[in-house]
Design a protein around this motif. Structure first.
Motif, mmCIF file in Angstrom:
data_model
loop_
_atom_site.group_PDB
_atom_site.id
_atom_site.type_symbol
_atom_site.label_atom_id
_atom_site.label_comp_id
_atom_site.label_asym_id
_atom_site.label_seq_id
_atom_site.Cartn_x
_atom_site.Cartn_y
_atom_site.Cartn_z
ATOM 1 N N THR A 83 0.804 -1.209 0.000
ATOM 2 C CA THR A 83 0.000 0.000 0.000
ATOM 3 C C THR A 83 0.847 1.274 0.000
ATOM 4 N N ALA A 84 2.108 1.163 -0.391
ATOM 5 C CA ALA A 84 2.907 2.376 -0.572
ATOM 6 C C ALA A 84 2.421 3.104 -1.823
ATOM 7 N N GLN A 85 2.500 4.425 -1.821
ATOM 8 C CA GLN A 85 2.013 5.191 -2.966
ATOM 9 C C GLN A 85 3.043 6.162 -3.538
ATOM 10 N N ARG A 87 0.348 6.354 2.937
ATOM 11 C CA ARG A 87 -0.454 7.405 3.557
ATOM 12 C C ARG A 87 -1.799 6.905 4.060
ATOM 13 N N LEU A 88 -2.298 5.759 3.540
ATOM 14 C CA LEU A 88 -3.670 5.368 3.831
ATOM 15 C C LEU A 88 -3.800 4.211 4.809
ATOM 16 N N VAL A 89 -2.889 3.277 4.805
ATOM 17 C CA VAL A 89 -3.037 2.093 5.644
ATOM 18 C C VAL A 89 -2.113 2.184 6.858
ATOM 19 N N GLU A 99 -4.610 14.378 8.050
ATOM 20 C CA GLU A 99 -4.997 12.996 7.729
ATOM 21 C C GLU A 99 -4.111 12.501 6.597
ATOM 22 N N GLY A 117 -4.739 10.839 3.986
ATOM 23 C CA GLY A 117 -5.282 10.997 2.643
ATOM 24 C C GLY A 117 -5.061 12.368 2.044
ATOM 25 N N ALA A 118 -4.611 13.325 2.858
ATOM 26 C CA ALA A 118 -4.362 14.679 2.350
ATOM 27 C C ALA A 118 -2.989 14.802 1.700
ATOM 28 N N THR A 145 -0.018 14.430 -0.850
ATOM 29 C CA THR A 145 -0.014 14.340 -2.310
ATOM 30 C C THR A 145 1.367 14.060 -2.903
ATOM 31 N N GLU A 204 -2.109 18.423 0.171
ATOM 32 C CA GLU A 204 -3.091 19.055 -0.721
ATOM 33 C C GLU A 204 -2.436 19.890 -1.817
ATOM 34 N N HIS A 205 -1.284 19.480 -2.262
ATOM 35 C CA HIS A 205 -0.575 20.209 -3.321
ATOM 36 C C HIS A 205 -0.355 21.674 -2.959
ATOM 37 N N GLN A 206 -0.317 21.983 -1.675
ATOM 38 C CA GLN A 206 -0.217 23.379 -1.263
ATOM 39 C C GLN A 206 0.980 23.665 -0.379
ATOM 40 N N PHE A 222 -0.571 7.334 -8.368
ATOM 41 C CA PHE A 222 -0.542 8.407 -7.375
ATOM 42 C C PHE A 222 0.277 9.593 -7.872
#
Lengths: 355, 422
Positions: free
Chosen positions: A137-139, A153-155, A181, A183-184, A186, A200-202, A327
Motif C-alpha cells: 500500500t505504498a504510494q 499514507r492510507l493504511v 490525515e 489521505g491529504a 499528495t 493538498e498540493h499546497q 498516485f
C-alpha cells in the motif's frame, strides 16, 4: 493555443506563519550509485537480469496523438508479475491500480513502485531487476544513497525507510502537525535536510530530519521546492489556466498565469526544469460530446522561463487510456529530464521529456 | 469469517443485483457526504455495505477479491458505499447490510441517477468506471488545487475505505443521484470596494501607498442567495452560519496578513437573504467588510501587490465573486521625527483606476469624491513619485478615521472606490 501572463503581484516570500529552513544545496537522490544501481555484490535471487523491454517498438493501435520530438519512451513494461513486468490490480468492485509512482536517477535508471507485486522494479537500460518491499500500500517513493523511502499514507499512515535490499529499517508517523490525515498527502520529497511530504498540493511538512528521525517540530512551508534550495512554487488550476506563485527568499513573490487553451482536468506535475525554469504538466480535457462520451485527454508538458513567464517548449505526452490509478505520474529525473508514467491496456510506460 | 465468494456471486454483483426503480426520497448533498464519511476506516467487504456511526467493528480483509477473506461484520465495497451514501433505492440504516447496485449498474443504468458532464461534478456526486468486468466508484467531495479529487471510497481489500485525495482519468464518468434536495444555499454579488489610500497616478494599481504605511480597505457585498449569513464559529451547523471573507488558497493576504475576516466584524453581522436594501444594521441584505475596514500595512518592498478576497462558508465552500484591490507600494522618504514614511499624494485624487464596474455606489453616495484634502497633505511630485515632506498619515488621523467610520455607515462618501473587479 496557450499563453502566459505574468505579474509581480503579491507579498513577500517569507511568511510569518511558516518556518523557512536553511537547506544546504545537496542533491539527495543523485548519487552515482544509490539503490537504483545494480548492487556490486551478487545479484539477489529475486532479481535476475532480463532482456530489455525499455526499447520495445511503439504499439500501432493507439489513438492518442503521436508524441512530439523531444519526447521518448524509455520504459515499456507489460502487466504481470515477472521481472521486467509491472503489476496491476483490477478488482471487480474496487479501485483499479497500476504502479503508483517512480523515480529516475542521474544515469537514467528508472525505479517503478510496483506495489501490486510488493516490490520496486528497476529498469536499467537493457536490464531489469526487482527489490521486494514490505506491504502493498505504498504510494510514493524516493531514493537515497542508502536505500528507499516509501510513503504509505492510507493504511500504515507512515513513512518507511528500507535499505537497498528492501528490508524495513524503521518508520516515522505521517499524521501529526501539518498533516491532519494521511489521505491529504499528495507527494513525498527526500532532501538533504530530511523527508518532506506535500499536503493538498499546497504546502510541505518536514516529517523526518536528515537522519530519518521523526521531526518533533514538523516545520511547514508553502509551496513545493524548486530544487535543493529554498525557492518554492505552488500551482492551482483555474479553468484553462494554471496560476503559479513563485517564492524565492529575498525576492518579491511572483505570480505567473499559464493559459493552456483547453479546460484542465488536473495539474499533473510542477518540477524544476533547470536554473530559472519550470516544468509544468497538466492533463487537458477537450469539450466532451456528452457525459457518456468523454473526449480523450491530452497530457501537456510546458517548459517555462520563470523570469518572464515565457513558454520555452511545449510537448505532448500520451495520456493514460485505462482507469488504473497512479498516485504520482510525473517526476523530475536526477538527470534533469521530466518523466511521465502512463498506464495502457497492455502495460506501463515511462516517457522522457528532455528540457 | 466470510467464505471465499464463488464465481456466480461475482456475476450476480456485476449483472443482476440491481434494485428496481421506485420513488426516491430526497436527500441533501450534506447528508450524502455525512453518510459517506462514516465509511472512513472500515474494511473493504466485497459485495456488502454496512457501517456504524461509532466506527467500531472496522473488520479486516485479506487476499484478492472476490477470492478474499473478510473478518468482522461491517465494511463495504465501492458500490456498496455509494449505494449507502446515496440511500438508493430506498432509505437504509447505516448499520443495515445493503448492496443494491454494482458499478455495472451505476455505469450503464440510470435507475435513480443520471450521467452529467464531468466538469459539472459537485459534492455528493459519484465517479464511476466499469470496463470489461472491473469497476470502481466513489463519492466525490471536492477538488484540490490541482484538480485531484477528495473522495470517500472503499478502494480495495488491501486499502480499506479511506478518505483521500485521488486521481481519476477520463475513463471515469460522473453520475448524479436524482431527487437531490439542494436545500438552502449561499450566493453573493459584488457591490463596491474602496480604500483610504490614494489612487495610483501611475495607473499600475488601484491605489498607491508608501512602503510600510498603514492602509485600510472595504468590500461591500450583497446577499443574493437563499440563506442568511452570519458567523457562529464552531457552533455553525447549517449553510450560511460560518460566513467569512477569505483569502483564496488560504494564503495570508499580502496587505492584512489575514486569511479570514468574519462577517461578525461588520456593522451588519446578520445579512439576510431578501432583507431590506441597506448595509448598516443587522438584517440588511448588504454588508461591508468590515466596520473598521480591513486594516493592514503595505509591504516593505516596492512593487504591485494584490489583495484578493472571496466569501467562504467555512467547511462548505467558497462562493460569490472574487474581489481584488491592488496597491502600488512605493518607497517614501521618512519624515524626520516621526519614524514613519511621508505620505503620498497626487493632488487630484478620486480617479478610479481599473475602470468600469457594476457598482451600486451611486445609491450610497454618488460618484467617488476627490479626497486629497483628507489625505496626508503630501505635495505631489512630478513623475508620480512619492510626496516629500508631507505629514505622516498617522498624524492627526484619529478624527479622520472616526469620520471615516461614520461616513462608512452613512454612505461612505470619502473613500476611493474601485468598482472594477479583477
Amino acid at each position: 493555443m496557450f499563453g502566459v501572463k505574468i505579474s509581480v503581484a503579491v507579498g513577500v516570500a517569507a511568511l510569518a506563519a511558516t518556518a523557512v529552513l536553511t537547506v544546504k544545496s545537496v542533491s539527495s537522490s543523485t548519487a552515482p550509485r544509490g539503490p537504483l544501481a545494480q548492487p556490486a555484490a551478487a545479484r539477489p535471487a529475486s532479481a535476475p537480469p532480463v532482456t530489455a523491454r525499455a526499447t520495445a517498438p511503439a504499439r500501432p493501435a493507439n489513438a492518442r496523438p503521436a508524441p512530439a520530438s523531444g519526447v521518448t519512451r524509455v520504459v515499456d513494461a507489460p502487466w504481470g508479475s515477472g521481472v521486467g513486468e509491472i503489476g496491476r490490480a483490477r478488482p471487480v468492485e474496487g479501485s483499479p491500480e497500476g504502479p503508483m509512482s517512480f523515480v529516475v536517477d542521474e544515469a537514467g535508471r528508472v525505479a517503478v513502485l510496483d506495489q501490486v507485486n510488493e516490490r520496486i522494479a528497476v529498469f536499467d537500460g537493457a536490464a531489469a531487476r526487482v527489490v521486494p518491499i514490505p506491504g502493498r500500500t505504498a504510494q510514493d517513493l524516493a531514493a537515497t544513497d542508502h536505500g528507499w523511502v516509501l510513503l504509505d499514507r492510507l493504511v500504515r499512515r507512515a513513512i518507511a525507510y528500507v535499505d537497498e535490499s528492501g528490508r524495513l529499517s524503521h518508520e516515522v508517523p505521517l499524521v501529526g502537525r501539518g498533516v491532519p490525515e494521511g489521505g491529504a498527502v499528495t507527494a513525498l520529497f527526500q532532501r538533504a535536510d530530511g523527508t518532506w511530504v506535500e499536503v493538498e498540493h499546497q504546502r510541505l511538512v518536514r516529517v523526518a530530519d536528515g537522519q530519518a528521525r521523526a521531526d518533533a517540530e514538523r516545520p511547514v512551508v508553502i509551496g513545493r521546492f524548486l530544487g535543493d534550495g529554498d525557492a518554492r512554487v505552488e500551482a492551482s488550476r483555474r479553468g484553462a489556466e494554471v496560476a503559479l506563485r513563485v517564492r524565492d527568499p529575498g525576492k518579491a513573490l511572483r505570480e505567473i498565469t499559464v493559459d493552456l487553451g483547453a479546460p484542465i482536468a488536473r495539474v499533473s506535475g510542477v518540477e524544476p526544469g533547470g536554473p530559472g525554469r519550470l516544468f509544468l504538466s497538466a492533463v487537458t480535457r477537450p469539450t466532451p460530446a456528452g457525459p457518456m462520451d468523454p473526449a480523450p485527454n491530452a497530457h501537456v508538458v510546458l517548459l517555462i522561463d520563470l523570469r518572464d513567464g515565457r513558454v520555452i517548449a511545449r510537448h505532448e505526452v500520451p495520456a493514460a487510456d485505462v482507469a488504473e490509478e497512479t498516485f504520482r505520474s510525473v517526476r523530475l529525473g536526477a538527470d534533469g529530464a521530466l518523466y511521465v508514467l502512463r498506464s495502457t491496456r497492455s502495460g506501463a510506460e515511462i516517457w522522457k521529456v528532455s528540457p | 469469517m466470510k467464505p471465499r465468494a464463488p464465481l456466480f456471486a461475482a456475476l450476480a454483483i456485476a449483472t443482476t443485483m440491481a434494485a428496481p426503480a421506485s420513488a426516491l426520497d430526497p436527500i441533501t448533498r450534506d447528508k450524502i457526504l455525512e453518510l459517506a464519511s462514516y465509511s472512513e476506516g472500515y474494511s473493504y467487504w466485497w459485495g456488502h455495505g454496512r457501517f456504524r456511526l461509532d466506527k467500531s467493528d472496522l473488520g479486516s480483509c485479506s487476499g484478492s477479491c472476490p477470492d478474499c477473506t473478510h473478518g468482522g461484520s461491517h465494511g463495504g465495497d465501492c458500490s456498496g458505499l455509494v449505494g449507502k451514501a446515496w440511500q438508493v433505492p430506498s432509505p437504509s440504516d447505516l448499520d443495515h447490510d445493503d448492496h443494491p447496485y454494482s458499478t455495472y449498474n451505476f455505469k450503464n443504468d440510470q435507475t435513480h441517477w443520471d450521467p452529467i458532464d464531468r466538469g459539472q461534478a459537485t459534492r455528493g456526486d459519484a465517479f464511476v468506471h466499469n470496463d470489461n468486468g472491473a469497476g470502481h466508484t466513489y463519492v466525490y467531495e471536492k477538488d484540490d488545487p490541482w484538480g485531484d479529487h477528495w473522495a470517500y471510497e472503499c478502494k480495495g481489500c488491501s486499502w480499506g475505505c479511506p478518505h483521500n485525495i485521488r486521481t481519476a482519468n477520463d475513463t471515469y464518468i460522473v453520475i448524479r443521484r436524482r431527487a437531490l434536495d439542494e436545500g438552502p444555499h449561499v450566493d453573493a454579488s459584488f457591490v463596491a470596494q474602496w480604500s483610504d489610500a490614494d489612487p495610483d497616478p501611475e495607473a499600475k494599481a488601484h491605489f498607491r501607498v508608501c512602503a510600510r504605511a498603514p492602509v485600510r480597505m472595504w468590500f461591500e457585498i450583497k446577499n443574493t442567495g437563499a440563506d442568511d449569513w452570519r458567523d457562529l464559529g464552531d457552533s455553525a451547523t447549517k449553510s450560511g452560519e460560518a460566513v467569512r471573507l477569505g483569502a483564496p488558497g488560504d494564503l495570508p493576504d499580502p496587505i492584512t496578513g489575514a486569511t479570514r475576516v468574519s462577517v461578525a466584524d461588520n456593522a451588519n453581522d446578520l445579512v439576510q437573504a431578501g432583507g431590506p436594501d441597506c448595509n448598516d444594521q443587522p438584517g440588511c441584505n448588504r454588508t461591508v467588510f468590515t466596520k473598521a475596514g480591513l486594516a493592514g500595512k503595505a509591504p516593505a518592498d516596492p512593487g504591485v501587490y494584490t489583495s484578493t478576497w472571496q466569501l467562504v462558508d467555512e467547511g462548505r465552500g467558497w462562493f460569490g465573486p472574487t474581489m481584488s484591490m491592488s496597491f502600488n507600494v512605493v518607497t517614501c522618504p521618512e519624515v524626520p521625527g516621526t519614524g514613519g514614511p511621508g505620505g503620498v499624494g497626487n493632488g487630484h485624487g478620486g480617479a478610479d483606476p481599473g475602470g468600469a464596474g457594476g457598482s451600486s455606489a451611486a445609491g450610497r453616495g454618488g460618484a467617488p469624491q476627490a479626497t486629497s484634502g483628507d489625505a496626508s497633505g503630501g505635495e505631489a511630485v512630478e513623475g508620480g513619485s512619492c510626496a516629500v515632506g508631507g505629514a505622516p498619515r498617522r498624524s492627526g488621523s484619529s478624527g479622520w478615521i472616526a469620520g471615516l467610520a461614520f461616513a462608512l455607515l452613512a454612505g461612505a462618501r470619502s473613500r476611493r472606490r474601485t468598482p472594477a473587479r479583477d
